[in-house]
Every structure is written in C-alpha cells, then in structure tokens.
Write a protein that holds these residues in place. Structure first.
Motif, PDB file in Angstrom:
ATOM      1  N   GLN A 102       0.915  -1.231   0.126  1.00 15.37           N
ATOM      2  CA  GLN A 102      -0.156   0.046  -0.047  1.00 15.37           C
ATOM      3  C   GLN A 102       0.662   1.247   0.130  1.00 15.37           C
ATOM      4  OE1 GLN A 102      -2.634  -0.319   3.563  1.00 15.37           O
ATOM      5  NE2 GLN A 102      -4.030  -1.266   2.191  1.00 15.37           N
ATOM      6  N   ILE A 103       0.319   2.108  -0.684  1.00 13.25           N
ATOM      7  CA  ILE A 103       0.985   3.634  -0.725  1.00 13.25           C
ATOM      8  C   ILE A 103       0.737   4.424   0.566  1.00 13.25           C
ATOM      9  CG2 ILE A 103       1.088   5.988  -1.720  1.00 13.25           C
ATOM     10  CD1 ILE A 103       0.625   4.548  -4.518  1.00 13.25           C
ATOM     11  N   LEU A 104       1.538   4.944   1.428  1.00 14.17           N
ATOM     12  CA  LEU A 104       1.344   5.465   2.628  1.00 14.17           C
ATOM     13  C   LEU A 104       1.338   6.703   2.500  1.00 14.17           C
ATOM     14  CD1 LEU A 104       3.487   3.355   4.839  1.00 14.17           C
ATOM     15  CD2 LEU A 104       1.127   2.984   4.519  1.00 14.17           C
ATOM     16  N   ARG A 105       2.220   7.553   1.537  1.00 15.68           N
ATOM     17  CA  ARG A 105       2.301   8.822   1.706  1.00 15.68           C
ATOM     18  C   ARG A 105       2.900   9.072   0.457  1.00 15.68           C
ATOM     19  NH1 ARG A 105       2.836  12.024   6.151  1.00 15.68           N
ATOM     20  NH2 ARG A 105       2.752  13.716   4.800  1.00 15.68           N
ATOM     21  N   LYS A 106       2.524  10.246  -0.424  1.00 15.51           N
ATOM     22  CA  LYS A 106       3.161  10.657  -1.623  1.00 15.51           C
ATOM     23  C   LYS A 106       3.514  12.214  -1.390  1.00 15.51           C
ATOM     24  CE  LYS A 106       0.709   8.258  -5.354  1.00 15.51           C
ATOM     25  NZ  LYS A 106      -0.092   8.371  -6.666  1.00 15.51           N
TER      26      LYS A 106
END
Length: 283
Positions: free
Chosen positions: A91-95
């Motif tokens: 999963q992407i946690l931050r961008k």
C-alpha cells in the motif's frame, strides 16, 4: 581476488523494460528493481524469486531505498513523485511532490503535512546523487561540487571536483567519500578535509550516470561502466584488480551487500546477482 563477487549466480527476469536501478534492502536479504514500466519490484535475489510489485508512479521509476527496519521503502520517479510504501502490503502510505532540479528536499513522514520541512538549495545545477548517514546528507551535483550537510549543527561543507558529479558514496567506516564524475575518474576524498586520497581510472564514464560503491570490507572500489563491464580497484593501490562483463550496454546501477561478498548489477533489461567464484548456489 578470490573473495570478490565475479561469478553470476542469478539473473533476474524483471520484465520491467529498462531497469533504472537495483538496490539491496537494509540487511541484504532482499532487493528492489526500478523499471521504466513505472513499477518497483521486490525480490529475493539469492534464489531469483519475485515477491511483490509496487505500482503507483506515472512514469519511469528512477531509484528506491528501504527503511532501516525494512518495513517501508521509498521510491522516486520521472513523475516528480516520492512515494512511501508499506513493504508487506504494497500500500501507498504517503506521496510527496518533488522536483528535478538543483534542490534537495526533506519531509517529515510522521507529519500529516505534505510540504517539505527543509530545502537544501545551494547547488547551482541538477543534483545527480544523494546519500544519507545517521547524521549527514551527502549530495553530488552537475555543478561539479559535492556538499555535505551535518544535520546536528546545520553546517554545510563543499568540495569542488572540477567535473560533473554522477555518483557519491560514504565508505563503510564513514571517514571518506567516493565520487564518480564525467571525466571517467573516481576519487576518494577525506570526508572532513576534502583531501584527495586516491584516483581510480580505466572504466568508461563520460555520458551517463554510473553508480559506484565499495565492497563490504572497504578494500575495493567498484564501478559500472559504459563499456558493459564492472571494474574493481584495490582501494589502497588504485590498480584494477579485475573486470567482469555484465551487460549488453552500460552497467549503470550496482549495489553491494552490506555484510557479504555479493553484488547486484543492472544493464538495460538485465539484472545479475554476483558471488565469489567458490560460492555454491543453493538447490
């Protein structure tokens, strides 16, 4: 020379079109490959098995780095995005929104704010390489300088190399910096004084960003090359110890295991895993 990784034990079938970078994780048990197909892949390089694919970038992925505890990885790409991933779930946690320019930005991943907490803007041209230790940030730039930022006291020191810088690294003992530049030379500098301690030549590096590194014992300097080879130099003597053909094109990315005589290399679509000649592949 027997302890150097000069034998290919695995070839990773990445299927990512051009592989932009290959990197060991913090403990060397896994590695990441960054592709021009916009993906990052996690591998067990020791048996050649793919483990997970991370998709979220809009363009080529340039590089990736794992966290110290291996629970997260961070990637950056041509879309100017820096993505923080959960390794286990994908999963992407931050961008974060970055840039491709002369600035280095720092973010606080624990904060909910997306704005960088600091911008290091002393470089006058593109920053081509960056390394981080516990207390320091080391940058190399096309403006021919390397800069070292001590985060404890806010002090910055700069050393002029005289040629566009393409790759930088700390030695394992933290006392020196290894610098590659577009005049086809690697230079070993005393980190604190900037004194030139050694030069290493013989490879080809006049056009592309080519990685350098040191082996796990700091006894050899290693570099990719535009002639498709990997070069090994004796750190003290400065002489070429051996070379190995590693790809059909420029060997632009290399990564050395933190504890063992094991190395990764990338050239075009190929990623090789290297071990010492006596190494026996596990069945």
């Amino acid at each position: 020379m027997a302890s150097l990784p000069t034998k290919v034990t695995q070839t990773l079938d990445c299927k990512q079109r051009a592989v932009r970078a290959v990197r060991f994780n913090a403990d060397g048990n896994y590695c990441m490959t960054c592709g021009s197909d916009k993906s990052v892949k996690l591998w067990n390089p020791h048996n050649g098995l793919p483990l997970k694919t991370y998709v979220g970038h809009g363009y080529d992925v340039f590089d990736a780095k794992s966290s110290v505890d291996n629970a997260h990885l961070c990637s950056c790409g041509a879309d100017k995005q820096i993505i923080l991933w959960d390794v286990a779930t994908g999963q992407i946690l931050r961008k974060f929104r970055g840039s491709i320019d002369a600035c280095v930005y720092a973010w606080d991943c624990r904060s909910r704010k997306n704005a960088p907490v600091q911008a290091l803007n002393e470089a006058k041209d593109s920053v081509s390489s960056i390394q981080i230790s516990d207390t320091e940030i080391l940058t190399g730039s096309v403006d021919k300088y390397i800069r070292r930022y001590d985060v404890r006291n806010g002090k910055m020191t700069a050393d002029c190399i005289g040629q566009p810088v393409t790759s930088i690294n700390f030695t394992k003992d933290g006392q020196c910096t290894l610098v590659s530049s577009l005049d086809g030379k690697l230079r070993l500098l005393d980190k604190d004084t900037g004194e030139l301690l050694g030069e290493y030549t013989g490879h080809q590096n006049t056009q592309y960003v080519i990685d350098n590194c040191l082996n796990e014992k700091d006894t050899h300097v290693i570099s990719g090359s535009e002639d498709g080879k990997i070069y090994f130099w004796d750190l003290i003597e400065g002489s070429i110890t051996t070379t190995d053909k590693a790809g059909p094109g420029a060997v632009h990315s290399i990564s050395f295991h933190p504890l063992e005589s094991c190395m990764l290399s990338a050239s075009e679509t190929q990623v090789h895993v290297w071990r010492e000649p006596s190494y026996q592949t596990e069945s």
